[in-house]
Design a protein around this motif. Structure first.
Motif, PDB file in Angstrom:
ATOM      1  N   THR A  91       0.754  -1.252  -0.181  1.00 18.70           N
ATOM      2  CA  THR A  91      -0.225  -0.223  -0.075  1.00 18.70           C
ATOM      3  C   THR A  91       0.963   1.164  -0.205  1.00 18.70           C
ATOM      4  N   HIS A  92       2.231   1.081  -0.248  1.00 20.77           N
ATOM      5  CA  HIS A  92       2.884   2.394   0.198  1.00 20.77           C
ATOM      6  C   HIS A  92       4.484   2.601  -0.620  1.00 20.77           C
ATOM      7  N   HIS A  93       4.645   2.671  -1.774  1.00 18.45           N
ATOM      8  CA  HIS A  93       5.671   3.100  -1.501  1.00 18.45           C
ATOM      9  C   HIS A  93       6.539   3.996  -2.783  1.00 18.45           C
ATOM     10  N   HIS A  94       7.809   3.626  -3.404  1.00 15.07           N
ATOM     11  CA  HIS A  94       8.308   5.250  -4.195  1.00 15.07           C
ATOM     12  C   HIS A  94       9.471   4.242  -5.262  1.00 15.07           C
ATOM     13  N   LEU A  95       9.123   3.941  -5.975  1.00 14.53           N
ATOM     14  CA  LEU A  95       9.647   2.790  -6.372  1.00 14.53           C
ATOM     15  C   LEU A  95      11.130   3.135  -7.525  1.00 14.53           C
ATOM     16  N   THR A 113      -1.722  10.533   0.834  1.00 19.64           N
ATOM     17  CA  THR A 113      -0.473  10.827   1.676  1.00 19.64           C
ATOM     18  C   THR A 113      -0.086  10.075   2.018  1.00 19.64           C
ATOM     19  N   HIS A 114       1.646  11.176   2.689  1.00 22.34           N
ATOM     20  CA  HIS A 114       2.254  10.503   3.765  1.00 22.34           C
ATOM     21  C   HIS A 114       1.532  11.538   5.248  1.00 22.34           C
ATOM     22  N   LEU A 115       2.179  10.777   6.246  1.00 25.83           N
ATOM     23  CA  LEU A 115       1.350  11.669   7.376  1.00 25.83           C
ATOM     24  C   LEU A 115       1.809  11.138   8.459  1.00 25.83           C
ATOM     25  N   ALA A 146      -0.095   7.157   4.279  1.00 25.66           N
ATOM     26  CA  ALA A 146       0.817   6.384   4.450  1.00 25.66           C
ATOM     27  C   ALA A 146       1.411   6.243   6.275  1.00 25.66           C
ATOM     28  N   HIS A 147       2.374   5.971   6.729  1.00 28.06           N
ATOM     29  CA  HIS A 147       3.054   6.621   8.456  1.00 28.06           C
ATOM     30  C   HIS A 147       2.291   5.897   9.021  1.00 28.06           C
ATOM     31  N   CYS A 148       1.915   7.280   9.703  1.00 25.53           N
ATOM     32  CA  CYS A 148       0.916   7.774  10.432  1.00 25.53           C
ATOM     33  C   CYS A 148       1.629   7.129  12.217  1.00 25.53           C
ATOM     34  N   VAL A 203       6.124  -1.420   1.828  1.00 25.21           N
ATOM     35  CA  VAL A 203       7.795  -1.589   1.688  1.00 25.21           C
ATOM     36  C   VAL A 203       8.001  -0.111   2.787  1.00 25.21           C
ATOM     37  N   ASP A 204       6.873   1.245   1.651  1.00 30.16           N
ATOM     38  CA  ASP A 204       7.927   2.175   1.358  1.00 30.16           C
ATOM     39  C   ASP A 204       8.746   2.258   0.505  1.00 30.16           C
ATOM     40  N   GLY A 205       9.468   3.133   0.137  1.00 27.95           N
ATOM     41  CA  GLY A 205      10.478   3.642  -1.075  1.00 27.95           C
ATOM     42  C   GLY A 205      11.943   2.580  -0.419  1.00 27.95           C
TER      43      GLY A 205
HETATM   44 ZN    ZN Z   1       6.556   7.094   1.482  1.00 25.11          ZN
END
Ligand code: ZN
Length: 452
Positions: free
Chosen positions: A64-68, A230-232, A267-269, A318-320
């Motif tokens: 659900t979150h990545h920056h390839l 978004t990231h938060l 993302a994150h929280c 996984v995030d970027g």
């Molecule tokens: Zn991110």
């Protein structure tokens, strides 16, 4: 009709009742699950039958979150905080173009497939001038690997001159962002049940996107019927930034911009108080939990047990790869469980809860819980088959426990819509060695352009 039968395996369906079979079967016909149950599969003429003895079938994992693009900058700023890491990396990322993006996305999506992921997302928010069509490049990479893909049109319009974190050279004009976002949806968003591509709109974060952009993006997404991301609340620095700039903490700030709702996932929280958790749960706002990235950057440990208890949708990410050099989604199952327990004790997150977050939780975040995330008749044939009869797992009696507590399990088979993408830990859709070579060249090119 093309039918594939997985026979004689344990099955963790992740359906609402938590149904599991110690010895069971899964049947997929023309891309959809047609049967799941105990014992041997019913006879089916002409079916491709897989003897899955010693394996566990689970729904394909959902990222659900990545920056390839960050696959090109793994290992940079190994010991920095988020803001230190970002400040050093923005000028490097400013040199990304479509060819480099294609190499990075192919590598990142291959790593996801090899770790059991069938549905991936990407949050791309750096759009240098003259870089070519970056979204087209990553969509082409997703076609190459064969995963379901939810790219987002990210953006930044709050540069240093206006008090933001990114240098002014990497931010865009608000009208250009809105036009590009609408164009991305028109070109690539497919709302069909079995869609391979869905687009969401994703300004980057409170410290790199203006409130006006966030508000306009929410209006645009709702007009077009697509989701928002978004990231938060990732770090305490962000808390401080929001208090100083907006006089509000992150969740209260985005609430004032229309950014809480069942069509939003964040993302994150990591840094939430009880009131924040209540707001996310009441509004059905999703959270993309990225435990390895949060640990790598020393951001903290998200309150996942409290979010789940309150009823908020929580998925795994996984995030970027620049903040999680592994990029493997199955590893996050293990990491999520350990992180929750390190913070709140051994009952904080069970193996089954971790697997639920990685499957149905992710499907909810992406708005696809009717279509995927569990093994149920009528859903899409997205299934991971894990081999649990080897040295790493054979003596653990409970297969879900073996998968989550044990070392990364060999991936016997990964099906996306019934099509094999991985077999016995090897990509079937693309050449892993070619992807690795392209990645190495692309990473070197980017480093040279950035003078590193
Ligand atoms: Zn991110």
């Amino acid at each position: 009709m093309a039918t594939i039968v997985l026979d004689n395996c344990a099955v963790a369906t992740m359906d609402a009742a938590g149904t599991e079979y110690a010895g069971g079967h899964v049947v997929i016909t023309d891309g959809r699950i047609t049967a799941v149950g105990a014992g041997a599969a019913p006879a089916a003429d002409g079916a491709h039958r897989v003897d899955a003895t010693g394996c566990l079938a689970t729904p394909g994992l959902v990222n659900t979150h990545h920056h390839l693009y960050q696959w090109l900058t793994r290992g940079y700023v190994p010991d920095g905080t988020l803001f230190e890491w970002l400040t050093e990396l923005y000028p490097v990322w400013a040199h990304v173009d479509a060819d480099l993006e294609h190499a990075a996305a192919s590598a990142g999506l291959a790593a996801l497939a090899l770790s059991g992921c069938t549905t991936a997302m990407d949050h791309h928010y750096v759009f240098p001038h003259e870089a070519g069509d970056l979204l087209a490049a990553e969509i082409d990479a997703a076609r190459r690997i064969g995963l379901r893909f939810h790219p987002t049109r990210g953006s930044m319009d709050l540069g240093q001159k206006q008090g933001g974190l990114p240098p002014d050279s990497v931010v865009e004009d608000r009208d250009a962002i809105l036009a590009a976002s609408e164009d991305a949806v028109a070109r690539y968003h497919d709302p069909a049940f079995d869609s391979m591509f869905r687009v969401a709109i994703a300004p980057c974060s409170p410290f790199s996107a203006t409130g006006d952009l966030m508000r306009d993006c929410a209006d645009l997404a709702r007009r077009l019927g697509v989701r928002l991301h978004t990231h938060l609340a990732e770090t305490q620095d962000e808390d401080q930034f929001c208090l100083e700039q907006f006089g509000a903490r992150p969740v209260d700030y985005v609430e004032s911009l229309g950014w809480l709702g069942p069509d939003v996932w964040l993302a994150h929280c990591v840094h939430l108080d009880d009131s924040d958790i209540g707001k996310l749960a009441r509004t059905g706002t999703g959270v993309a939990h990225c435990p390895s990235s949060n640990a790598r950057l020393g951001a903290g440990i998200a309150r996942v047990p409290e979010l789940l208890a309150a009823g908020a949708p929580v998925g795994l990410g996984v995030d970027g790869a620049a903040s999680n050099e592994s990029g493997r989604l199955a590893a996050e199952l293990h990491q999520a469980m350990l992180a929750a327990r390190a913070r709140s004790g051994p009952q904080a997150l069970s193996a089954r809860q971790a697997l639920h977050v990685a499957t149905m939780g992710g499907a909810r975040c992406l708005g696809r819980d009717a279509e995927l995330g569990s093994i149920e008749a009528g859903k899409l044939g997205d299934v991971a088959l894990w081999r649990l009869d080897g040295l790493g797992h054979a003596d653990i009696a409970d297969p879900v426990c073996a998968l989550v507590f044990g070392p990364p399990a060999p991936l016997e088979l990964l099906l996306v819509g019934g099509t094999p993408v991985v077999e016995r830990d090897e990509l079937r859709t693309a050449d892993e060695r070619a992807i690795t070579g392209e990645l190495r060249t692309a990473a070197r090119t980017l480093a040279e352009r950035a003078g590193r």
